[in-house]
Design an enzyme around this catalytic site. Structure first.
Site, short mmCIF file in Angstrom:
data_model
loop_
_atom_site.label_atom_id
_atom_site.label_comp_id
_atom_site.label_asym_id
_atom_site.label_seq_id
_atom_site.Cartn_x
_atom_site.Cartn_y
_atom_site.Cartn_z
N LYS A 288 -2.31 -11.56 1.88
CA LYS A 288 -3.03 -11.61 3.24
C LYS A 288 -3.51 -13.54 3.64
O LYS A 288 -3.82 -13.63 5.04
CB LYS A 288 -4.23 -10.59 2.83
CG LYS A 288 -4.06 -9.56 2.70
CD LYS A 288 -3.38 -8.41 3.93
CE LYS A 288 -4.35 -7.73 4.55
NZ LYS A 288 -3.85 -7.64 5.95
N THR B 283 -8.92 -8.78 5.24
CA THR B 283 -9.85 -7.91 4.06
C THR B 283 -10.41 -9.62 3.08
O THR B 283 -9.85 -10.65 3.64
CB THR B 283 -8.15 -7.59 2.78
OG1 THR B 283 -9.29 -7.56 1.79
CG2 THR B 283 -7.19 -8.52 2.54
N ASP B 284 -11.56 -8.60 2.41
CA ASP B 284 -12.78 -9.71 2.09
C ASP B 284 -11.73 -10.08 0.60
O ASP B 284 -12.38 -11.47 -0.03
CB ASP B 284 -13.22 -8.62 1.72
CG ASP B 284 -13.63 -7.74 1.02
OD1 ASP B 284 -12.45 -7.17 0.04
OD2 ASP B 284 -14.49 -6.49 0.18
N GLU B 285 -10.57 -9.42 0.29
CA GLU B 285 -9.57 -10.02 -1.09
C GLU B 285 -9.61 -11.53 -0.88
O GLU B 285 -9.07 -12.68 -2.03
CB GLU B 285 -8.57 -8.97 -1.12
CG GLU B 285 -9.36 -7.76 -1.89
CD GLU B 285 -8.59 -6.86 -2.41
OE1 GLU B 285 -8.38 -5.88 -2.83
OE2 GLU B 285 -7.70 -7.69 -3.26
N TYR C 157 -1.20 -10.23 -3.67
CA TYR C 157 -1.87 -9.09 -2.19
C TYR C 157 -1.64 -10.26 -1.49
O TYR C 157 -1.95 -10.65 -0.72
CB TYR C 157 -1.68 -7.93 -2.65
CG TYR C 157 -3.02 -7.62 -1.29
CD1 TYR C 157 -2.44 -6.86 -0.12
CD2 TYR C 157 -4.26 -7.22 -1.46
CE1 TYR C 157 -3.13 -6.13 0.53
CE2 TYR C 157 -5.24 -6.72 -0.48
CZ TYR C 157 -4.50 -6.40 1.01
OH TYR C 157 -5.83 -5.58 1.79
P1 NAD Z 1 -2.07 1.48 3.82
O1 NAD Z 1 -1.09 1.15 2.82
O2 NAD Z 1 -2.08 2.88 3.84
O3 NAD Z 1 -0.74 1.67 4.83
C1 NAD Z 1 0.00 0.66 5.17
C2 NAD Z 1 0.98 1.29 6.23
O4 NAD Z 1 1.73 0.27 7.76
C3 NAD Z 1 2.06 2.22 6.20
O5 NAD Z 1 2.15 3.29 7.24
C4 NAD Z 1 3.29 1.70 5.73
O6 NAD Z 1 4.53 2.25 6.87
C5 NAD Z 1 3.00 0.59 7.47
N1 NAD Z 1 4.06 -0.72 6.28
C6 NAD Z 1 4.36 -1.42 5.82
N2 NAD Z 1 4.94 -2.38 5.38
C7 NAD Z 1 6.03 -1.83 6.72
C8 NAD Z 1 6.24 -2.59 7.59
N3 NAD Z 1 7.23 -3.46 6.68
N4 NAD Z 1 6.80 -2.56 9.07
C9 NAD Z 1 6.18 -1.80 9.24
N5 NAD Z 1 5.32 -1.12 8.83
C10 NAD Z 1 4.89 -0.39 7.47
O7 NAD Z 1 -3.21 0.37 3.63
P2 NAD Z 1 -3.95 0.38 4.55
O8 NAD Z 1 -5.52 0.55 3.88
O9 NAD Z 1 -4.47 1.65 5.55
O10 NAD Z 1 -4.43 -1.31 4.88
C11 NAD Z 1 -4.45 -1.23 6.48
C12 NAD Z 1 -5.07 -2.93 6.60
O11 NAD Z 1 -6.00 -3.42 6.36
C13 NAD Z 1 -3.79 -3.56 6.10
O12 NAD Z 1 -3.11 -5.16 6.04
C14 NAD Z 1 -5.05 -4.08 4.55
O13 NAD Z 1 -4.58 -5.12 3.90
C15 NAD Z 1 -6.41 -4.01 5.37
N6 NAD Z 1 -7.24 -3.78 4.07
C16 NAD Z 1 -7.45 -2.71 4.12
C17 NAD Z 1 -8.41 -1.83 3.04
C18 NAD Z 1 -8.46 -0.47 2.50
O14 NAD Z 1 -9.30 -0.54 1.92
N7 NAD Z 1 -7.46 0.61 2.25
C19 NAD Z 1 -9.63 -2.85 3.18
C20 NAD Z 1 -9.53 -4.49 3.82
C21 NAD Z 1 -8.60 -4.23 5.12
O1 DAU Z 2 -11.72 -5.04 -0.62
C1 DAU Z 2 -10.60 -4.61 -0.23
C2 DAU Z 2 -9.37 -4.13 -0.30
O2 DAU Z 2 -9.34 -2.66 -0.80
C3 DAU Z 2 -7.80 -4.12 0.52
O3 DAU Z 2 -7.49 -5.52 0.97
C4 DAU Z 2 -7.03 -3.36 -0.62
O4 DAU Z 2 -5.91 -3.11 0.31
C5 DAU Z 2 -7.25 -1.93 -1.21
O5 DAU Z 2 -6.29 -1.15 -1.62
C6 DAU Z 2 -8.77 -2.96 -1.97
O6 DAU Z 2 -8.90 -2.96 -2.96
P1 DAU Z 2 -9.34 -2.97 -4.05
O7 DAU Z 2 -8.70 -3.85 -5.63
O8 DAU Z 2 -10.52 -3.35 -4.43
O9 DAU Z 2 -8.56 -1.17 -4.22
P2 DAU Z 2 -8.64 -0.15 -5.43
O10 DAU Z 2 -8.80 1.33 -5.11
O11 DAU Z 2 -7.40 -0.40 -6.05
O12 DAU Z 2 -9.67 -0.66 -6.78
C7 DAU Z 2 -10.47 -0.16 -6.55
C8 DAU Z 2 -11.13 -1.02 -7.92
O13 DAU Z 2 -10.94 0.10 -8.71
C9 DAU Z 2 -10.54 -2.15 -8.03
O14 DAU Z 2 -11.91 -3.15 -9.30
C10 DAU Z 2 -9.78 -1.63 -10.00
C11 DAU Z 2 -10.43 0.11 -10.03
N1 DAU Z 2 -9.42 0.18 -10.19
C12 DAU Z 2 -8.35 1.13 -9.65
C13 DAU Z 2 -7.11 2.06 -9.83
C14 DAU Z 2 -6.08 2.34 -9.27
C15 DAU Z 2 -9.41 1.32 -11.69
O15 DAU Z 2 -10.47 1.04 -12.56
N2 DAU Z 2 -8.49 2.61 -11.85
C16 DAU Z 2 -7.92 2.62 -11.58
O16 DAU Z 2 -6.85 3.57 -11.69
#
Ligand code: NAD
Ligand code: DAU
Length: 351
Positions: A170, A141-143, A166
Site C-alpha cells: 500500500k 491505510t494508516d498501516e 500488505y
Molecule cells: P476487501 O478485501 O473487502 O475488498 C477488496 C475488493 O477488491 C474485493 O471486492 C476484490 O474482489 C477486489 N479486488 C482484489 N483484487 C482485484 C483486482 N486485481 N482487480 C479488481 N478487483 C480486485 O477490502 P476492503 O476492506 O473493502 O478495503 C478496500 C480498500 O480500503 C483497500 O484498498 C484497503 O487497503 C483499504 N483500507 C481498508 C481498511 C479496512 O479496515 N478494511 C482500512 C483502511 C484502508
Molecule cells: O488499519 C487499517 C487496516 O486495518 C487496513 O489497511 C487493513 O486492510 C485491514 O485488514 C486492517 O488491518 P488489521 O491487521 O489491523 O486488521 P485485522 O482485522 O486483521 O486485525 C485487527 C487486530 O486484531 C490486529 O491487531 C490483529 C488482531 N487479530 C486479528 C485476527 C484476524 C487477532 O488477534 N486475531 C485474529 O484472528
C-alpha cells in the site's frame, strides 16, 4: 462527480461506498464497479442496487491494461475511487506476491489509463493540463505509517514505515500515486484510513471473525497478549470522508481519516462476547502475528479543519448495529465462506 469508476466495489468498503453514493448523491449519473471478484468480492453485497439504472458492474482485473483502457474508452469517467486491493495482513504474510502485483502494479495501470484518458494534449509530454473536474482518489491505510508506541498519533507528515507485505504494498502504491501527481500534474488525492467496521466485512477480519466464531461457540483466537490497539471507524463515516475529499480536497494532498476511537483487541473481543451473551472462556490466546503492529491511531485534524468532515457514529451505536447486521445476515456469512456467491454471480450474469 458525474461519472465514477469504483474499483473493488464488491468488497467490504467498496460496496458500502456504492450504496452511500447512490443514496446520497444526485449529481452521480453513472457509477461503474470494476471488480475481479476474488474471494473477498461478493456481488450479494450489491444485490439490492443491481437494477439501479445508474449502476453497472464489470468483472475485470485492475492489472489488465487492455481491459482497463477499454472501460475508460467506453465511459467518460471524471472520477476514479480506487479501493481494489488485497487487503488482509495475515494473507500477505503467507503470499506476498499477489499483494505487490494487485496493490502496486494494479494502481499504476489505473493511473496510466486515467492519465491517457484525461490529458488534454496527449502528445505533449510536458503538458499538465487535464479535463476540468477530473479526480483520482487512492484509498490507502494508516498501516503505511508503521506502528505507534503508547502515545502519539499519525499525522500526514509521519514518515512512511510499513511493517507487513500488505502495508509495504500500500505504501508503494501511495508513492506511485504521489509521483504521478508531481511528475505529470495529475489531480490525485490519497486518503489514509484507520480500521473500518460495519456490515459486509469478510469474516477473516477481527470483528466479523469474532462475531461468527462466538455465534458458533468456537474459540476466539487472540494474537499474542491481545493488547494491540486499533482506531475503529464506522465504514459509513469513511465513505463520507471520501466524498468530502472528492468534493473539497486539494489536489495532491493526503488526508488521514480516523474514528477517534482507540480500543485494544481484547476490549473488542470481550465486547462482542458480552453482546452475544457468550462466555469469556471462548477467548484463546494464540501465537502472535509476525511483525504485529502494536498500535495505530489517527490525528484527524487536517480533514476536520480543512474539509469539515468528522465521524458521526459513536462506537456503541456502530458496533451494536454491526453485531445486529451479522445476526440478521448469518446466511451471508455462510455464503462468503462457502464460495456460494460465485454461483450467485453465474446465475445473475451467466458467466
Ligand atoms: P476487501 O478485501 O473487502 O475488498 C477488496 C475488493 O477488491 C474485493 O471486492 C476484490 O474482489 C477486489 N479486488 C482484489 N483484487 C482485484 C483486482 N486485481 N482487480 C479488481 N478487483 C480486485 O477490502 P476492503 O476492506 O473493502 O478495503 C478496500 C480498500 O480500503 C483497500 O484498498 C484497503 O487497503 C483499504 N483500507 C481498508 C481498511 C479496512 O479496515 N478494511 C482500512 C483502511 C484502508
Ligand atoms: O488499519 C487499517 C487496516 O486495518 C487496513 O489497511 C487493513 O486492510 C485491514 O485488514 C486492517 O488491518 P488489521 O491487521 O489491523 O486488521 P485485522 O482485522 O486483521 O486485525 C485487527 C487486530 O486484531 C490486529 O491487531 C490483529 C488482531 N487479530 C486479528 C485476527 C484476524 C487477532 O488477534 N486475531 C485474529 O484472528
Amino acid at each position: 462527480m458525474k461519472t465514477v469508476l469504483v474499483t473493488g466495489g464488491a468488497g467490504f468498503i467498496g460496496s458500502n461506498f456504492i450504496h452511500y453514493v447512490l443514496q446520497t448523491r444526485d449529481d452521480v449519473q453513472k457509477l461503474v464497479n470494476l471488480d475481479l471478484l476474488t474471494y473477498a468480492g461478493n456481488l450479494e453485497n450489491l444485490a439490492d442496487i443491481e437494477n439501479d439504472p445508474r449502476y453497472t458492474f464489470v468483472q475485470g482485473d485492475i492489472r489488465d491494461r487492455t481491459a482497463v483502457k477499454a472501460i475508460f474508452d467506453r465511459c467518460d469517467f471524471d472520477t476514479v475511487v480506487h479501493f481494489a486491493a488485497e487487503s488482509h495482513v495475515d494473507r500477505s504474510i503467507e503470499e506476498p506476491e499477489v499483494f505487490l502485483t494487485t496493490n502496486v502494479v494494479g494502481t499504476q495501470t489505473l493511473l496510466d489509463a486515467a492519465r491517457d484518458h484525461w490529458k488534454l494534449a496527449p502528445e505533449d509530454k510536458y503538458s499538465r493540463a487535464y479535463k476540468p473536474g477530473v479526480r483520482y482518489l487512492q484509498v490507502s491505510t494508516d498501516e503505511v505509517y508503521g506502528a505507534l508506541g503508547k502515545t502519539g498519533l499519525f499525522t500526514e507528515t509521519t514518515p512512511v514505515s510499513p511493517n507487513s507485505p500488505y502495508s509495504a504494498s500500500k505504501a508503494g502504491a501511495d508513492m506511485v500515486v504521489r509521483a504521478y501527481g508531481v511528475t505529470y500534474g495529475m489531480p490525485v488525492n490519497i486518503t489514509r484510513c484507520s480500521n473500518n467496521y460495519g456490515p459486509c466485512q469478510f469474516p477473516e477480519k477481527l470483528i466479523p471473525l469474532m462475531i461468527h466464531n462466538a455465534l458458533d461457540d468456537k474459540v476466539l483466537p487472540v494474537y499474542g497478549d491481545g493488547m494491540q490497539v486499533r482506531d475503529w471507524l464506522h465504514v459509513k463515516d469513511h465513505c463520507a470522508a471520501i466524498c468530502a475529499v472528492l468534493d473539497r480536497g486539494e489536489p495532491g494532498e493526503i488526508y488521514n481519516v480516523g474514528g477517534n476511537n482507540e480500543r485494544s483487541n481484547l476490549e473488542i473481543v470481550r465486547l462482542v462476547l458480552r453482546a452475544l451473551d457468550k462466555p469469556e472462556s471462548l477467548i484463546t490466546h494464540v501465537k502472535d502475528r509476525p511483525g504485529h503492529d502494536r498500535r495505530y491511531a489517527i490525528n484527524n485534524e487536517k480533514i476536520t479543519t480543512t474539509l469539515g468532515w468528522q465521524p458521526v457514529y459513536t462506537f456503541d451505536q456502530g458496533i451494536a448495529e454491526t453485531i445486529r447486521w451479522y445476526l440478521d445476515n448469518r446466511s451471508w456469512v455462510e455464503h462468503v465462506i462457502s464460495g456460494e456467491y460465485q454461483n450467485y454471480y453465474k446465475k445473475m450474469y451467466g458467466t
